[in-house]
Design a protein around this motif. Structure first.
Motif, PDB file in Angstrom:
ATOM      1  N   ARG A 190       0.681  -0.787   0.134  1.00  0.00           N
ATOM      2  CA  ARG A 190       0.483  -0.269  -0.088  1.00  0.00           C
ATOM      3  C   ARG A 190       0.926   1.221  -0.146  1.00  0.00           C
ATOM      4  NH1 ARG A 190      -4.508  -2.849   4.388  1.00  0.00           N
ATOM      5  NH2 ARG A 190      -5.514  -2.993   2.553  1.00  0.00           N
ATOM      6  N   ALA A 193       2.064   1.709  -3.541  1.00  0.00           N
ATOM      7  CA  ALA A 193       0.548   2.207  -4.701  1.00  0.00           C
ATOM      8  C   ALA A 193       0.434   3.535  -4.197  1.00  0.00           C
ATOM      9  CB  ALA A 193      -0.544   0.854  -3.742  1.00  0.00           C
ATOM     10  N   GLY A 194       0.180   4.331  -2.589  1.00  0.00           N
ATOM     11  CA  GLY A 194       0.188   5.638  -2.414  1.00  0.00           C
ATOM     12  C   GLY A 194       1.792   5.952  -2.928  1.00  0.00           C
ATOM     13  N   GLY A 200       0.287   6.760 -11.721  1.00  0.00           N
ATOM     14  CA  GLY A 200      -1.328   6.126 -11.758  1.00  0.00           C
ATOM     15  C   GLY A 200      -0.894   4.646 -11.156  1.00  0.00           C
ATOM     16  N   LEU A 201      -1.466   3.237 -11.445  1.00  0.00           N
ATOM     17  CA  LEU A 201      -0.935   2.309 -10.764  1.00  0.00           C
ATOM     18  C   LEU A 201      -2.266   1.147 -11.504  1.00  0.00           C
ATOM     19  CD1 LEU A 201       0.461   0.531  -8.577  1.00  0.00           C
ATOM     20  CD2 LEU A 201      -2.215   1.281  -6.995  1.00  0.00           C
ATOM     21  N   VAL A 203      -3.164  -2.861 -10.703  1.00  0.00           N
ATOM     22  CA  VAL A 203      -2.752  -3.715  -9.733  1.00  0.00           C
ATOM     23  C   VAL A 203      -2.748  -5.066  -9.905  1.00  0.00           C
ATOM     24  CG1 VAL A 203      -3.036  -4.829  -7.858  1.00  0.00           C
ATOM     25  CG2 VAL A 203      -2.966  -2.760  -7.999  1.00  0.00           C
ATOM     26  N   THR A 217      -6.777  -3.920  -2.895  1.00  0.00           N
ATOM     27  CA  THR A 217      -6.714  -2.048  -3.094  1.00  0.00           C
ATOM     28  C   THR A 217      -8.157  -1.298  -2.768  1.00  0.00           C
ATOM     29  OG1 THR A 217      -7.792  -3.420  -5.303  1.00  0.00           O
ATOM     30  CG2 THR A 217      -6.064  -2.942  -5.049  1.00  0.00           C
ATOM     31  N   LEU A 220      -6.841   1.650  -0.791  1.00  0.00           N
ATOM     32  CA  LEU A 220      -5.834   2.221  -0.535  1.00  0.00           C
ATOM     33  C   LEU A 220      -5.908   3.784  -0.506  1.00  0.00           C
ATOM     34  CD1 LEU A 220      -5.215   0.964  -3.966  1.00  0.00           C
ATOM     35  CD2 LEU A 220      -3.683   0.412  -1.829  1.00  0.00           C
ATOM     36  N   LEU A 222      -4.907   6.879  -1.575  1.00  0.00           N
ATOM     37  CA  LEU A 222      -4.281   7.535  -2.989  1.00  0.00           C
ATOM     38  C   LEU A 222      -4.497   8.400  -3.475  1.00  0.00           C
ATOM     39  CD1 LEU A 222      -4.924   4.457  -5.466  1.00  0.00           C
ATOM     40  CD2 LEU A 222      -3.007   4.755  -4.290  1.00  0.00           C
ATOM     41  N   VAL A 228      -5.898   4.212 -10.901  1.00  0.00           N
ATOM     42  CA  VAL A 228      -5.945   2.524 -10.517  1.00  0.00           C
ATOM     43  C   VAL A 228      -6.564   1.577 -11.496  1.00  0.00           C
ATOM     44  CG1 VAL A 228      -5.816   1.815  -8.360  1.00  0.00           C
ATOM     45  CG2 VAL A 228      -5.168   4.390  -8.053  1.00  0.00           C
ATOM     46  N   HIS A 229      -5.974   0.560 -11.792  1.00  0.00           N
ATOM     47  CA  HIS A 229      -6.736  -0.365 -11.996  1.00  0.00           C
ATOM     48  C   HIS A 229      -6.223  -1.756 -12.119  1.00  0.00           C
ATOM     49  CE1 HIS A 229      -7.863   1.917 -16.060  1.00  0.00           C
ATOM     50  NE2 HIS A 229      -6.887   2.228 -15.910  1.00  0.00           N
ATOM     51  N   ALA A 230      -6.981  -2.815 -11.501  1.00  0.00           N
ATOM     52  CA  ALA A 230      -7.290  -3.752 -10.766  1.00  0.00           C
ATOM     53  C   ALA A 230      -7.650  -5.026 -11.470  1.00  0.00           C
ATOM     54  CB  ALA A 230      -7.530  -3.747  -9.033  1.00  0.00           C
TER      55      ALA A 230
END
Length: 511
Positions: A190, A193-194, A200-201, A203, A217, A220, A222, A228-230
């Motif tokens: 985490r 991630a932030g 941009g992220l 996961v 996620t 998070l 942020l 953010v895409h997961a």
């Protein structure tokens, strides 16, 4: 008649109470100032200046670094063959040396060119990252990053530093929620991630792991508007489809990331991580105290400096507790030391198994000696907090984070906490980088700098050579930090280091 140099000309005497000095060069057998040196003492190693009785303490930096395992005569080489590590009482004296910090007025503070995020934090780099929840998705993450790089699409987005795959070996095979190791992993993931160096992220998980992408996620912290895409490989139908979809989503984020541009911001937005690895006897004389002087300058300008490696301040922790702003902060450090004393007993180990063979070849004899040199990175300002591994760094001033001494695990924790760049001192020649944060390499001695000039950014050996003082070198490091924070490439970035060094601390039992 040829005049032989005096002992003080042969070596560095660091404190009036020391019973040893450090050889400037290889000291040949002979008699100097009436003291007989029976055998050659290698450069950087210790030489006794007085007779030391068996069982008596050996002092360097004015502190105890070990105890004589047999009588040591003045002039003898002092090292592992005649010095033992022993425990001894250290007075913590919480807060005894606290002094007010003299801050530079806001209008006069140093500045750098950084990427300002919507939450006010500032990046020194502007990456998109592909973060994995589990080792099973690591290869797919690397494929996505490589395909983006090979496509040439990044040429159209000059403000984007690249696509950084952050892969690791954990995420499954251990207990989940509530398990200490699992929570440490989650904090690290985490934190990255932030991180302010990311715009941009993406996961990626496999789908069946303990460390599920959805739960990783869902909370998070942020900046507003950060994309953010997961996704998981199993849901998308395999590796090829995952890579194709991952490339599409990265390309979708590139215009958002490219919209960020560097702008002038105060140095009080900087969080500098400090590390030492591949240490030698010069680490505590040149690079570490010079880095400490640079940290003092950054803190005076309102910034933050953080260092860790709890096993490598062991034996010097009492020097830090004396500078703790409160007893509570000092006790935090003492508690982490006690945790490590118990932790190493699990595999019948000892904290004094550190120093490494390379450290010993460089002249370091015990963990006490290594720690006293390593603690010099902390400069002279007050210790304002002690953090758990990968815990967010929210304050300003000097911080200590509980981490192992293993370089990539330590750096991962510091960067997960929010450090936007790292200074890494080395006397043996560590090769290291740590995307998404740039790593500045500081050589402790001139021969190393000249031998590994393609890896080293700064030569702190000029202090030992008598060309600069510690304070002057600290000013140079501080200015170099500002330039790197503004976009100047480090040697490790030029070489492409930084993707394999994301190594979260593995505390869990593998099931």
């Amino acid at each position: 008649m040829i005049r032989l140099p005096s002992l003080d000309e042969l070596g560095f005497r660091l404190h009036a109470d020391d019973s040893v000095l450090i050889a400037r060069t290889d000291v040949a057998a002979g008699t100097y100032s009436g003291i007989h040196v029976p055998a050659e003492v290698p450069r950087g190693h210790k030489l006794a200046t007085v007779d030391i009785a068996a069982g008596a303490p050996v002092r360097k930096y004015g502190q105890i670094i070990g105890f004589a395992s047999r009588p040591i005569a003045a002039g003898e080489h002092v090292h592992t063959h005649n010095v033992d590590y022993q425990e001894f009482h250290r007075e913590h004296a919480h807060g005894a040396d606290v002094v007010p910090t003299e801050y530079v007025p806001s209008a006069q503070r140093a500045t750098f060119q950084g990427f300002v995020r919507p939450d006010g934090r500032v990046g020194t780099r502007n990456y998109l990252a592909v973060l994995t929840s589990v080792n099973c998705s690591a290869t797919a993450a690397k494929m996505i990053a490589r395909r983006i790089e090979a496509s040439g699409v990044l040429d159209d987005y000059p403000n984007v530093d690249g696509v950084c795959p952050l892969t690791h070996t954990l995420g499954c095979g251990h207990s989940g929620q509530g398990n200490e190791g699992f929570e440490v992993l989650r904090r690290a993931l985490r934190g990255y991630a932030g991180h302010p160096n990311l715009a941009g992220l993406l996961v990626i998980g496999l789908g069946c792991e303990v460390n599920q992408v959805k739960s990783l996620t869902e909370d998070l912290r942020l900046p507003p508007g950060m994309p953010v895409h997961a996704m998981t490989i199993q849901e998308l139908g395999g590796t090829k489809k995952t890579v194709a979809e991952g490339v599409r989503r990265i390309e979708e984020m590139l215009p958002v990331a490219n919209a960020y541009q560097r702008q002038t911001v105060s140095a009080d937005k900087l969080v500098l991580a400090m590390e030492c690895g591949g240490s030698d006897a010069y680490s505590g004389i040149t690079a570490n105290p010079a880095l400490g002087a640079a940290a003092d300058l950054l803190i005076r300008h309102g910034g933050t400096a953080v260092f860790g490696e709890t096993t490598e301040i062991y034996g010097a922790e009492h020097l830090l507790t004396r500078r703790a702003v409160s007893r509570e902060v000092g006790e935090k450090l003492v508690e982490r030391i006690a945790w490590w004393e118990k932790h190493v007993q699990i595999d019948d180990s000892s904290i004094n198994n550190n120093p490494s063979p390379g450290n010993k070849a460089g002249g370091l004899t015990t963990i006490l000696e290594k720690s006293l040199g390593a603690a010099a990175k902390g400069g002279t300002t007050n210790l304002v907090d002690v953090l758990q591994y990968a815990e967010p760094i929210t304050g300003h001033g000097l911080m200590f984070m509980d981490t192992p001494g293993y370089d990539p695990v330590n750096a991962t924790g510091l960067i997960a906490g929010g450090a936007q760049l790292l200074c890494f001192t080395t006397g043996r020649g560590s090769a290291f980088g740590c995307k998404p944060a740039p790593s500045i390499k500081l050589a402790t001695n001139t021969p190393l700098y000249e031998r590994m000039t393609d890896d080293m950014d700064i030569n702190c050996g000029v202090i030992a050579d008598g060309e600069l003082t510690v304070a002057e070198m600290g000013e140079q490091i501080f200015q170099h930090v500002l330039r790197v924070a503004s976009g100047e490439e480090t040697k490790s970035e030029e070489l492409g280091y930084g993707e394999e060094e994301f190594v979260p601390w593995h505390l869990s039992t593998v099931l």
